[in-house]
Design an enzyme around this catalytic site. Structure first.
Site, PDB file in Angstrom:
ATOM      1  N   HIS A 121       0.835  -1.203   0.000  1.00 47.64           N
ATOM      2  CA  HIS A 121       0.000   0.000   0.000  1.00 47.64           C
ATOM      3  C   HIS A 121       0.867   1.250   0.000  1.00 47.64           C
ATOM      4  O   HIS A 121       2.053   1.211   0.297  1.00 47.64           O
ATOM      5  CB  HIS A 121      -0.908   0.021   1.234  1.00 47.64           C
ATOM      6  CG  HIS A 121      -0.171   0.162   2.529  1.00 47.64           C
ATOM      7  ND1 HIS A 121       0.487  -0.887   3.127  1.00 47.64           N
ATOM      8  CD2 HIS A 121       0.040   1.232   3.335  1.00 47.64           C
ATOM      9  CE1 HIS A 121       1.063  -0.479   4.237  1.00 47.64           C
ATOM     10  NE2 HIS A 121       0.822   0.817   4.386  1.00 47.64           N
ATOM     11  N   ASP A 123       0.449   5.149   1.906  1.00 46.49           N
ATOM     12  CA  ASP A 123      -0.277   5.575   3.091  1.00 46.49           C
ATOM     13  C   ASP A 123      -1.436   6.507   2.731  1.00 46.49           C
ATOM     14  O   ASP A 123      -1.252   7.550   2.099  1.00 46.49           O
ATOM     15  CB  ASP A 123       0.683   6.256   4.078  1.00 46.49           C
ATOM     16  CG  ASP A 123       1.617   5.239   4.724  1.00 46.49           C
ATOM     17  OD1 ASP A 123       1.190   4.083   4.917  1.00 46.49           O
ATOM     18  OD2 ASP A 123       2.775   5.602   5.019  1.00 46.49           O
ATOM     19  N   HIS A 272       4.679   0.352  -0.246  1.00 45.54           N
ATOM     20  CA  HIS A 272       5.427  -0.433   0.735  1.00 45.54           C
ATOM     21  C   HIS A 272       4.578  -1.538   1.323  1.00 45.54           C
ATOM     22  O   HIS A 272       3.350  -1.521   1.247  1.00 45.54           O
ATOM     23  CB  HIS A 272       5.994   0.458   1.841  1.00 45.54           C
ATOM     24  CG  HIS A 272       4.963   1.250   2.590  1.00 45.54           C
ATOM     25  ND1 HIS A 272       4.396   2.412   2.098  1.00 45.54           N
ATOM     26  CD2 HIS A 272       4.398   1.056   3.805  1.00 45.54           C
ATOM     27  CE1 HIS A 272       3.531   2.892   2.970  1.00 45.54           C
ATOM     28  NE2 HIS A 272       3.506   2.086   4.011  1.00 45.54           N
ATOM     29  N   ARG A 289       4.854   6.416  13.669  1.00 45.77           N
ATOM     30  CA  ARG A 289       4.752   6.984  12.323  1.00 45.77           C
ATOM     31  C   ARG A 289       4.384   8.452  12.368  1.00 45.77           C
ATOM     32  O   ARG A 289       3.540   8.867  13.174  1.00 45.77           O
ATOM     33  CB  ARG A 289       3.677   6.226  11.527  1.00 45.77           C
ATOM     34  CG  ARG A 289       3.705   6.518  10.037  1.00 45.77           C
ATOM     35  CD  ARG A 289       2.543   5.871   9.309  1.00 45.77           C
ATOM     36  NE  ARG A 289       1.370   6.757   9.296  1.00 45.77           N
ATOM     37  CZ  ARG A 289       0.249   6.512   8.631  1.00 45.77           C
ATOM     38  NH1 ARG A 289       0.117   5.390   7.952  1.00 45.77           N
ATOM     39  NH2 ARG A 289      -0.757   7.357   8.660  1.00 45.77           N
TER      40      ARG A 289
HETATM   41 FE   FE2 Z   1       1.985   2.133   5.594  1.00 40.84          FE
END
Ligand code: FE2
Length: 319
Positions: A121, A123, A272, A289
């Site tokens: 995917h 983000d 990723h 994140r």
């Molecule tokens: Fe991700």
């Protein structure tokens, strides 16, 4: 090739080294410490390196949330953690931090998976302005396994025959949480949140990078649900082809997490995949994140993405 830039305004031991580690994307960065503010020259060199190598990895960075947020800010305005209102999404005092914690993921999704998203995917491409850049800092990482893999969406486009490139350039694709097949369990927090907060966008299938001008295949299995204007059967065939192209091992870099390591990637130009080799092991994996505010994607002929549900996801205005 290794690039070195001496940083005159920081401690004299600081000299930036950028060492590529795979054929298309990925570079290891050393010679700097994120414990203190970096000079504007080093910040600019890191931005240039990010656009060139698309994934940068730094090791032995003993920093906390505040330093991670400051580092993320070198690449643009830092957004809140996530557009969905996860109940346990951020540590106290740091609304920019999204916890990527195997235990939280299991609770949200009703799944026993050990990472936030163990499928290919980008983000949050459900958004009309998906994050431009993502930073991920490892706190608890397994001794064995748990690598993250990235792939180069520009290389995937560049290596298509011209006839296929032209075919794709007029297409739009719908992006929503879950993509074609949501992976969360019925009744899970992820299911209820995505129903409460509808975020759906239509992006050009070929996106032009706003900084480099590179053309990118802009679909991903995590969010892309269908190609607009064709039948469901045709949409599935086109997406099957594109998902296979963009996840070709030739275009990937796979990086091993170590304690106090930090990865940063161009979320417009890469896709990723979190690890898939931990599901049978009893380990806890905790990373943090942060994301940089993104722009609205633009296609080859200048057409912009279209918002179906939801609004732009922005960093808070400066105080
Ligand atoms: Fe991700």
């Amino acid at each position: 090739m290794t690039a070195v830039l001496n940083d005159s305004s920081a401690p004299s031991t600081d000299s930036l080294v950028i060492a590529p580690i795979a054929g298309y994307i990925g570079a290891e960065v050393s010679g700097i410490s994120l414990e203190h503010e970096l000079s504007v020259d080093v910040q600019a060199a890191l931005r240039d390196a990010l656009y060139e190598y698309k994934v940068l990895f730094l090791r032995d960075q003993k920093i906390g949330h505040a330093e991670q947020i400051r580092f993320t800010g070198y690449f643009g305005p830092v957004t809140p953690a996530h557009p969905l209102g996860y109940t346990d999404k951020s540590p106290a005092g740091f609304p920019e931090i999204l916890e990527v914690d195997s235990r939280i993921y299991a609770k949200r999704s009703g799944s026993s998976k050990y990472s936030y998203a163990s499928f290919w995917h980008q983000d949050v491409t459900a958004l009309i302005n998906p994050p431009a850049v993502t930073v991920l800092r490892g706190e608890l990482v397994p001794e064995v396994g748990g690598d993250t893999t990235w792939a180069d969406l520009g290389a995937a486009y560049d290596n298509l025959p011209a006839s296929l490139q032209r075919f794709l350039e007029g297409l739009y694709a719908e992006n929503r949480f879950g993509g074609r097949t949501p992976r969360w369990a019925g009744g899970s927090e992820s299911e209820s949140l995505t129903q409460e907060t509808r975020i759906v966008s239509e992006h050009p299938v070929v996106r032009v990078h706003p900084v480099t001008g590179q053309r990118l295949i802009y679909v991903n299995p995590g969010f892309t649900s269908r190609i607009i204007g064709v039948s469901p059967r045709q949409s599935d065939k086109i997406l099957d082809l594109l998902f296979e192209e963009i996840t070709d091992p030739a275009y990937t870099v796979r990086i091993r997490w170590t304690p106090d390591s930090l990865g940063i990637w161009d979320n417009r130009a890469t896709i990723h995949q979190a690890p898939t080799d931990l599901d049978h092991l009893d380990v806890v994996r905790v990373l943090h994140r942060t994301t940089v505010e993104g722009d609205v994607p633009v296609g080859v002929s200048g057409e912009r993405s279209r918002s179906i549900h939801g609004s732009e996801f922005r960093a808070p205005a400066p105080a």
